[in-house]
Design an enzyme around this catalytic site. Structure first.
Site, PDB file in Angstrom:
ATOM      1  N   ASP A 151      46.303  34.861  45.610  1.00 54.19           N
ATOM      2  CA  ASP A 151      46.848  36.217  45.460  1.00 54.19           C
ATOM      3  C   ASP A 151      48.297  36.221  45.001  1.00 54.19           C
ATOM      4  OD1 ASP A 151      48.727  37.250  48.130  1.00 54.19           O
ATOM      5  OD2 ASP A 151      47.752  35.293  48.167  1.00 54.19           O
ATOM      6  N   ASP A 175      43.099  30.250  49.132  1.00 52.88           N
ATOM      7  CA  ASP A 175      44.342  30.570  49.822  1.00 52.88           C
ATOM      8  C   ASP A 175      43.937  31.472  50.998  1.00 52.88           C
ATOM      9  OD1 ASP A 175      47.204  31.110  50.234  1.00 52.88           O
ATOM     10  OD2 ASP A 175      46.710  33.096  49.473  1.00 52.88           O
ATOM     11  N   ASP A 190      46.360  33.777  53.259  1.00 55.10           N
ATOM     12  CA  ASP A 190      47.082  35.033  53.446  1.00 55.10           C
ATOM     13  C   ASP A 190      47.085  35.881  52.178  1.00 55.10           C
ATOM     14  OD1 ASP A 190      48.047  34.465  56.178  1.00 55.10           O
ATOM     15  OD2 ASP A 190      49.056  32.818  55.176  1.00 55.10           O
TER      16      ASP A 190
END
Length: 226
Positions: free
Chosen positions: A171, A12, A14
């Protein structure tokens, strides 16, 4: 061939590879204030971590009663975000080290993100991570964003990898859910510490409750080896 055999790693972007949430927050605060909804706080912003920009502005229109169309809001937020992304995005040092370590071992890697292709390209170029991360999938290119598995499955397809051979680093709870739905292993590094107990993170194969402060390139690499 690396010691990791046929493993591929999908990141991922961001909040996982780069600390871009402050830029998303700033862009959001700016756009909402412009459209008559001032007072947007970081706590407000945290509710939207992990979902696509399109979904975010669609929710804003309803929740804040904005007059502008979703298309106008999306274009304005992306424009403002890109201005910030090009100049002030920081890659997490241990994540950069991990990418470089995997690259030195010849491990196939991809980025799968809810951001627009333009934002992903700007960030990877601005941080220099584009030197190693050339396979990139935006949620804009698939039918459904996270928590659907589409973006991760497309990344695996482009890498020529079976989903079961892929490890995702994420995240956010929707991303962890997407990795699980894709049949991939997941290293979860919660950006919002208070969300570490979210049921989606319970499906992760490795959960670092302390977030980025707990992540080290060497420990992650050793975990992959084992």
């Amino acid at each position: 061939m690396s010691g990791l055999g046929g493993t591929s790693v999908i990141f991922d972007l961001d909040g996982t590879l780069v600390d871009s949430e402050p830029n998303y927050f700033e862009a959001g605060r700016h756009i909402l204030a412009e459209h008559g909804a001032p007072g947007f706080t970081w706590a407000d912003h945290e509710r939207y971590v992990g979902i696509s920009t399109l979904e975010t502005v669609t929710l804003w229109k309803r929740e804040y009663g904005l007059r502008a169309s979703v298309e106008e809001l999306l274009a304005a937020k992306n424009r403002r975000y890109l201005e910030l992304a090009r100049t002030s995005t920081r890659a997490y040092p241990q994540m950069r080290e991990f990418v470089e370590l995997l690259a030195s071992e010849g491990v196939p890697m991809a980025v799968a993100s809810g951001s627009s292709p333009e934002a992903i390209t700007a960030i990877l170029a601005g941080t220099g991570l584009d030197a190693h991360l050339r396979t990139v999938v935006s949620a804009d290119e698939v039918d459904r964003g996270k928590p659907a598995p589409d973006v991760f499955l497309e990344a695996a397809r482009r890498l020529g990898a079976a989903p079961g051979d892929c490890v995702v680093l994420e995240d956010a709870a929707p991303g962890a859910a997407a990795a699980h739905a894709a049949g991939m292993r997941c290293i979860a590094i919660p950006y919002v510490a208070a969300q570490a107990d979210a049921p989606e993170f319970a499906t992760a194969d490795l959960l670092l409750r302390g977030g980025q402060g707990e992540f080290t390139a060497r420990a992650a690499y050793d975990w992959l080896l084992n």
